[in-house]
Design an enzyme around this catalytic site. Structure first.
Site, PDB file in Angstrom:
ATOM      1  N   SER A 128       0.845  -1.192   0.000  1.00 29.21           N
ATOM      2  CA  SER A 128       0.000   0.000   0.000  1.00 29.21           C
ATOM      3  C   SER A 128       0.878   1.237   0.000  1.00 29.21           C
ATOM      4  CB  SER A 128      -0.891   0.018   1.244  1.00 29.21           C
ATOM      5  OG  SER A 128      -1.444   1.305   1.430  1.00 29.21           O
TER       6      SER A 128
ATOM      7  N   TYR B 143      -0.964   0.649  10.842  1.00 26.65           N
ATOM      8  CA  TYR B 143      -1.208  -0.007   9.563  1.00 26.65           C
ATOM      9  C   TYR B 143      -0.081   0.332   8.583  1.00 26.65           C
ATOM     10  CZ  TYR B 143      -3.358  -0.997   5.038  1.00 26.65           C
ATOM     11  OH  TYR B 143      -3.595  -1.463   3.768  1.00 26.65           O
TER      12      TYR B 143
END
Lengths: 253, 461
Positions: free
Chosen positions: A145, A158
């Site tokens: 990501s 995250y």
């Protein structure tokens, strides 16, 4: 064995309920494809998804796979190879996004998320790599990501897990490249999916199908990294180099 | 013993590499080396000119059997040559042509080993007259999976012999072959070339006239469309007689020394230099170069092996490589042939000159490719858009017409498609499995097309 166009006969999805992962698998399926294995934590949910992937020529197998259970990863891969032969394409798509506020209030929840996103990727990635070495070929798609490229305070747990995953996948790819195997790191921006439902989309948002199409194209071109959308590569090229004091103050949500 | 070295290997098309242990061996130590193979198995690799994954063995062992002119023994009375499996056709030709002999079947390149020629049961421009390579093999010495050797031929262990011809190295390693050569008076070829503006004119000319020539082949410009669809140059001929040569050439009628003129450097840009524009330009120039009809005397190199003039030409396709597609459809299925040509032409794929030829009767080998009909072979850059699905579609057209594909070229098709084209696969597998119950011999292609039983390979690992 992949054919000359990189069309896989045997595809394995780790994180069998991942919307992006499934989109990538659907895009990978070709007339050459014979078997797709969905590694899912919940077999019931997996069975529902399997019906949407199966066709006249493609058999879908649903097998229990828990990203947080590192000890189970090597046996999972061994059983898969024993049943269906060489791993042609593996898509690593598991992951939890979580809420930073939950992580702040319960550090154990944060540690669990990191275990799934990063530790689980290390143990399953290395088990896959071992088989790639043994068979002398294979492609691994790792869904990273942009959140790991420059970590934001709004979701830094995250983001840090994805940063670790991304670095791991790059290293793995460099190790496997001389052995005829390929690791593709996919760095999407904000993706409209079940995982992000209700969240305010960030600029340059995209969809699972677009991520999937770009992923397959990059794989076939022999690439090691793909950004979706491609503009993010340049955006983050700048973000990376912003001074911390500036980065911290950017209104990025 | 030589050290094992792990390397990424691919076919001539450079499309889907896999890594394996590669080792150069000679006849004395080959059995001991093969005995070390892991459960991923072993395979002999010749000069790596098969286009797809037939000469690679991911995770396993690849042995390259050496061979030089010292492994060539010609019997000038019978014209039978005893030659090592690792010897190239190039080496063989340099020894036998000056002595008045020629190989019975010549492919488009001299960079093929004897072992590879048998294993792929290669064909040439004379298939309609002389059949394929296996038809001219008197006997083979085969290294079997158990380490023993066996001499096989059409008269002894015929079943094993024919399973080895076209058997892609999956029955054993071809250590040596006795091959019957063709006597020639000169090292030149008398060639007639005719130019055709469309497919109908070409097919008629080939159907009516091929039987009068030992060699016949045509090159089609697949980029041409509409009323020029199938425009082509047909080249036919035979070995020149002494009387065909001019005084100067007749002074040394068997002179032979082909040279490679240039070589493509390793650094070609990623997308390659062969695209629709450059290929269209080349094809146009090439077509116009030929007059409507021409008779000439050419050297063996120019007539049989034009591509050998350029070294490493596969690099022109760039890093992603190219695929070669070759199939045969029976006579009477010209509609299917035309359908394939139309689809290729309409796809806009940058196909370099395609080769069309007529096959004669096949031989008894269960996996031998040639069978009576039209065979078309073409090269396309692997990165061409939509190519994968186009070829899967073409597979269906070919199979529906009762045709099939050539293993030495294939790099994309499926086990089901392969089985349809080769109804005698099970018969071949029975013979193969009896020779190699432990599943030692394997290749990436054998795994991909399920030529060798996968379940047993895995349970032994």
């Amino acid at each position: 064995m992949n054919n000359a166009f990189g069309e896989a006969q045997h595809i394995v999805l780790l994180g069998g309920n991942s919307e992006i992962g499934l989109a990538v698998v659907r895009a990978l399926i070709s007339p050459a494809t014979q078997t797709v294995t969905l590694g899912c934590r919940s077999l019931d949910k997996g069975a529902i998804v399997a019906a949407t992937v199966a066709s006249d020529t493609v058999t879908v197998d649903v097998v229990h796979f828990d990203a947080a259970d590192s000890a189970g990863h090597q046996p999972f891969i061994d059983a898969e190879v024993a049943k269906h032969g060489d791993l042609d394409a593996v898509v690593m798509a598991f992951g939890v996004l979580g809420e930073q506020s939950d992580f702040d209030s319960d550090p154990v929840v944060a540690a669990d998320a990191v275990t799934t996103n990063y530790v689980g990727a290390v143990s399953s990635g290395l088990a896959v790599a071992k088989q790639f070495r043994r068979q002398g070929h294979g492609v691994l798609v790792v869904l990273s990501s942009v959140a790991g490229e420059r970590v934001r305070s709004a979701n830094f747990v995250y983001g840090s897990s994805k940063a670790g995953l991304d670095a791991f996948a790059q290293g793995l790819g460099d190790t496997l490249a001389p052995l005829g195997a390929q690791v593709l790191v996919v760095r999407p921006g904000f993706v409209h999916s079940a995982m992000t439902k209700g969240m305010k989309p960030a600029p340059f948002s995209t969809t699972p199908d677009v991520v999937a199409a770009r992923t397959v194209k990059a794989l076939r071109a022999g690439k090691h990294t793909v950004w979706v959308p491609g503009t993010l590569r340049f955006v983050f090229g700048i973000f990376r180099h912003l001074p911390r004091a500036v980065w911290r103050r950017l209104p990025l949500g | 013993m030589a050290v094992l070295m792990r390397r990424a290997m691919s076919g001539w098309g450079r499309t889907n590499p896999s890594s394996c242990e590669v080792i150069d061996v000679d006849r004395a130590d080959i059995a001991a080396v093969v005995a070390q193979a892991s459960s991923r198995g072993a395979l002999a690799r010749g000069l790596g000119r098969s286009y797809g994954d037939s000469a690679q063995n991911g995770g396993g062992l690849l042995v390259r059997l050496g061979g030089t002119a010292a492994d060539i023994f010609l019997d000038p009375d019978t014209g039978v040559v005893r030659v090592g499996g690792g010897v190239s056709l190039d080496d063989l030709l340099r020894v036998v042509v000056p002595r008045g002999w020629f190989i019975p079947v010549s492919p488009g390149t001299r960079s093929v080993t004897i072992g590879g020629a048998v294993a792929s049961d290669i064909h040439g421009k004379n298939h309609h007259v002389d059949g394929s390579f296996g038809n001219h093999v008197v006997s083979l010495t085969l290294l079997l999976a158990d380490g023993s050797t066996m001499v096989v031929g059409p008269q002894q262990h015929a079943e094993i012999f024919w399973a080895t011809v076209g058997g892609m190295g999956l029955t054993g390693i071809i250590l040596e072959a006795n091959v019957r050569l063709l006597a020639i008076e000169t090292s030149r070829c008398a060639v007639e070339t005719t130019r055709h503006d469309n497919l109908d004119s070409l097919l008629t000319e080939m159907s009516d006239g091929d039987e009068h020539y030992r060699y016949s082949v045509s090159w089609i410009d697949l980029i041409a469309k509409g009323r020029h669809l199938g425009r082509s140059v047909l080249s036919r001929g035979d070995h020149a007689k002494l009387s065909d040569l001019d005084a100067r050439a007749a002074g040394d009628p068997l002179r032979y020394g082909p040279r490679q003129r240039i070589s493509v450097p390793p650094l070609v840009p990623t997308p390659g230099v062969l695209n629709h524009a450059s290929v269209a330009l080349f094809n146009e120039g090439w077509f116009r170069h030929y007059p409507a009809r021409r008779a000439s005397v050419e050297g063996i190199g120019a007539f049989f092996h034009p591509l050998d003039g350029v070294g490493a030409w596969n690099r022109l396709y760039g890093r992603l490589g190219f695929v070669q597609y070759q199939f045969v459809v029976p006579f009477g299925e010209e509609t299917a042939l035309r359908d394939v040509i139309e689809r290729l032409s309409a796809s806009g794929a940058a196909s370099f000159l395609a080769v069309l030829k007529r096959f004669g009767v096949g031989n008894p080998a269960p996996l031998s490719f040639p069978s009576p009909g039209w065979t078309l072979a073409l090269d396309i850059p692997a990165r061409s858009k939509g190519l994968a699905s186009l070829l899967h579609d073409l597979d269906r057209v070919v199979l529906d017409a009762g045709g099939r594909h050539y293993l030495a070229k294939d790099s994309h098709t499926t086990p089901a498609a392969f089985r349809r084209g080769y109804p005698r696969l099970a018969e071949w597998q029975t013979i193969r499995d009896r020779l190699d119950p432990g599943r030692l011999w394997c290749s990436d292609q054998a795994r991909r097309l399920e030529l060798v039983d996968q379940a047993i390979i895995r349970s032994s690992s």
